[in-house]
Design a protein around this motif. Structure first.
Motif, PDB file in Angstrom:
ATOM      1  N   ILE A 146       0.856  -1.179   0.000  1.00 32.24           N
ATOM      2  CA  ILE A 146       0.000   0.000   0.000  1.00 32.24           C
ATOM      3  C   ILE A 146       0.894   1.231   0.000  1.00 32.24           C
ATOM      4  N   LEU A 147       0.705   2.068  -0.987  1.00 27.04           N
ATOM      5  CA  LEU A 147       1.427   3.326  -1.072  1.00 27.04           C
ATOM      6  C   LEU A 147       0.475   4.437  -0.661  1.00 27.04           C
ATOM      7  N   GLN A 160       4.087   8.415  12.664  1.00 27.98           N
ATOM      8  CA  GLN A 160       3.828   8.174  14.087  1.00 27.98           C
ATOM      9  C   GLN A 160       2.697   7.170  14.282  1.00 27.98           C
ATOM     10  N   SER A 161       1.663   7.264  13.477  1.00 24.47           N
ATOM     11  CA  SER A 161       0.490   6.403  13.630  1.00 24.47           C
ATOM     12  C   SER A 161       0.708   5.010  13.062  1.00 24.47           C
ATOM     13  N   LEU A 162       1.267   4.934  11.865  1.00 27.24           N
ATOM     14  CA  LEU A 162       1.387   3.638  11.203  1.00 27.24           C
ATOM     15  C   LEU A 162       2.476   2.757  11.809  1.00 27.24           C
ATOM     16  N   ILE A 168       2.794  -5.067  10.004  1.00 24.89           N
ATOM     17  CA  ILE A 168       3.015  -4.378   8.731  1.00 24.89           C
ATOM     18  C   ILE A 168       4.483  -3.979   8.675  1.00 24.89           C
ATOM     19  N   GLU A 169       4.975  -3.838   7.480  1.00 26.79           N
ATOM     20  CA  GLU A 169       6.325  -3.314   7.280  1.00 26.79           C
ATOM     21  C   GLU A 169       6.168  -1.903   6.743  1.00 26.79           C
ATOM     22  N   LEU A 170       6.520  -0.932   7.569  1.00 24.60           N
ATOM     23  CA  LEU A 170       6.420   0.472   7.193  1.00 24.60           C
ATOM     24  C   LEU A 170       7.755   0.911   6.615  1.00 24.60           C
ATOM     25  N   VAL A 171       7.724   1.407   5.396  1.00 26.19           N
ATOM     26  CA  VAL A 171       8.934   1.922   4.750  1.00 26.19           C
ATOM     27  C   VAL A 171       8.826   3.438   4.757  1.00 26.19           C
ATOM     28  N   TYR A 172       9.574   4.043   5.672  1.00 30.50           N
ATOM     29  CA  TYR A 172       9.563   5.499   5.769  1.00 30.50           C
ATOM     30  C   TYR A 172      10.812   5.939   6.511  1.00 30.50           C
ATOM     31  N   PRO A 173      11.469   7.000   6.110  1.00 28.42           N
ATOM     32  CA  PRO A 173      11.158   7.763   4.908  1.00 28.42           C
ATOM     33  C   PRO A 173      11.465   6.955   3.661  1.00 28.42           C
ATOM     34  N   LEU A 174      10.803   7.324   2.595  1.00 26.45           N
ATOM     35  CA  LEU A 174      11.047   6.641   1.333  1.00 26.45           C
ATOM     36  C   LEU A 174      12.452   6.934   0.849  1.00 26.45           C
ATOM     37  N   CYS A 175      12.932   6.054   0.017  1.00 26.99           N
ATOM     38  CA  CYS A 175      14.249   6.257  -0.572  1.00 26.99           C
ATOM     39  C   CYS A 175      14.164   5.885  -2.042  1.00 26.99           C
ATOM     40  N   LYS A 176      15.146   6.322  -2.782  1.00 28.29           N
ATOM     41  CA  LYS A 176      15.153   6.011  -4.206  1.00 28.29           C
ATOM     42  C   LYS A 176      15.302   4.513  -4.395  1.00 28.29           C
ATOM     43  N   ARG A 178      16.417   0.939  -5.332  1.00 26.66           N
ATOM     44  CA  ARG A 178      17.699   0.250  -5.439  1.00 26.66           C
ATOM     45  C   ARG A 178      18.828   0.900  -4.652  1.00 26.66           C
ATOM     46  N   ASN A 179      18.517   1.914  -3.840  1.00 25.09           N
ATOM     47  CA  ASN A 179      19.573   2.557  -3.082  1.00 25.09           C
ATOM     48  C   ASN A 179      19.009   3.122  -1.780  1.00 25.09           C
ATOM     49  N   CYS A 180      18.611   2.227  -0.888  1.00 22.58           N
ATOM     50  CA  CYS A 180      17.933   2.682   0.334  1.00 22.58           C
ATOM     51  C   CYS A 180      18.887   3.083   1.432  1.00 22.58           C
ATOM     52  N   GLY A 181      20.139   2.699   1.360  1.00 21.20           N
ATOM     53  CA  GLY A 181      21.079   3.091   2.372  1.00 21.20           C
ATOM     54  C   GLY A 181      20.957   2.304   3.659  1.00 21.20           C
ATOM     55  N   ASP A 182      20.001   1.384   3.740  1.00 22.94           N
ATOM     56  CA  ASP A 182      19.839   0.576   4.940  1.00 22.94           C
ATOM     57  C   ASP A 182      20.156  -0.892   4.679  1.00 22.94           C
ATOM     58  N   GLY A 183      20.779  -1.146   3.546  1.00 23.45           N
ATOM     59  CA  GLY A 183      21.132  -2.515   3.206  1.00 23.45           C
ATOM     60  C   GLY A 183      20.062  -3.218   2.396  1.00 23.45           C
ATOM     61  N   SER A 184      18.863  -2.647   2.298  1.00 27.39           N
ATOM     62  CA  SER A 184      17.838  -3.287   1.513  1.00 27.39           C
ATOM     63  C   SER A 184      18.026  -2.946   0.050  1.00 27.39           C
ATOM     64  N   ALA A 185      17.526  -3.799  -0.792  1.00 29.91           N
ATOM     65  CA  ALA A 185      17.759  -3.637  -2.220  1.00 29.91           C
ATOM     66  C   ALA A 185      16.689  -2.837  -2.920  1.00 29.91           C
ATOM     67  N   ASP A 186      15.535  -2.647  -2.299  1.00 34.30           N
ATOM     68  CA  ASP A 186      14.432  -2.044  -3.019  1.00 34.30           C
ATOM     69  C   ASP A 186      13.471  -1.416  -2.037  1.00 34.30           C
ATOM     70  N   SER A 187      13.024  -0.216  -2.323  1.00 37.43           N
ATOM     71  CA  SER A 187      12.104   0.467  -1.417  1.00 37.43           C
ATOM     72  C   SER A 187      10.645   0.280  -1.810  1.00 37.43           C
ATOM     73  N   THR A 188      10.361  -0.597  -2.725  1.00 40.69           N
ATOM     74  CA  THR A 188       8.985  -0.742  -3.186  1.00 40.69           C
ATOM     75  C   THR A 188       8.189  -1.728  -2.343  1.00 40.69           C
ATOM     76  N   ARG A 189       8.737  -2.247  -1.290  1.00 42.17           N
ATOM     77  CA  ARG A 189       8.003  -3.229  -0.487  1.00 42.17           C
ATOM     78  C   ARG A 189       6.988  -2.563   0.390  1.00 42.17           C
TER      79      ARG A 189
END
Length: 189
Positions: A146-147, A160-162, A168-176, A178-189
């Motif tokens: 869900i975006l 704060q709420s989510l 759930i897996e909350l991805v925030y802040p968003l990142c570009k 293939r380059n999330c800076g947290d070791g993950s490969a993709d921010s589209t999850r």
């Protein structure tokens, strides 16, 4: 799924008559120009989550003050906006960073002290209802991505709420991508 800052009645108006800008002309251009066509093209379900009541949105935060006070408060709000915009590029996506959120949260806390009656309707109640609609979507579609698309000033409240919701897996802040800076490969999850 895309949850967007569109009033449910405005979404119905678009679906039934093709009116792209909402019941009050409030729907931002990004929706009819980009988001609605993307949803139609890719079969993505769009969920309108905005809330307002036409008859209670007439008073603005500074309306109850005399001219001089209103002018002073508007100047102070402008300074808050300048602080916000000084962080516009702190994240990998503009206006999408903890620094922006901190200043935004402080600004709305200040606005709450200026006119709590208006802020409780146009900001706090609105957020509770918008987030309830997002949470309903999460419950209805537990295994979907869900975006949430909304104005940047809503980020801190959404985050704060989510982040309090289990499972759930909350991805925030968003990142570009293939380059999330947290070791993950993709921010589209």
């Amino acid at each position: 799924m895309i949850c967007g800052e569109v009033h449910p009645e405005s979404w119905k108006l678009y679906l039934n008559g093709g009116e792209p800008f909402g019941i009050l002309g409030e729907t931002q251009n990004e929706y009819p120009n980009l988001i609605y066509p993307l949803c139609e093209e890719r079969g993505i379900e769009f969920v309108p989550i905005n809330w307002f009541e036409e008859d209670v949105f007439e008073e603005e935060t500074f309306d109850k003050f005399d001219y001089e006070t209103r002018e002073r408060l508007e100047n102070e709000l402008s300074q808050w906006n300048d602080k916000q915009l000084s962080t516009w590029d702190n994240g990998s996506i503009p206006l999408n960073s903890p620094e922006y959120d901190t200043i935004t949260n402080e600004m709305y806390t200040w606005l709450q002290t200026i006119n709590p009656d208006v802020q409780n309707i146009v900001w706090n109640s609105r957020h509770y209802i918008m987030l309830a609609r997002v949470k309903n979507t999460i419950e209805k579609y537990p295994d979907k991505r869900i975006l949430c698309i909304h104005g940047a000033d809503h980020n801190y409240w959404y985050n704060q709420s989510l982040k309090k919701i289990d499972n759930i897996e909350l991805v925030y802040p968003l990142c570009k991508l293939r380059n999330c800076g947290d070791g993950s490969a993709d921010s589209t999850r």
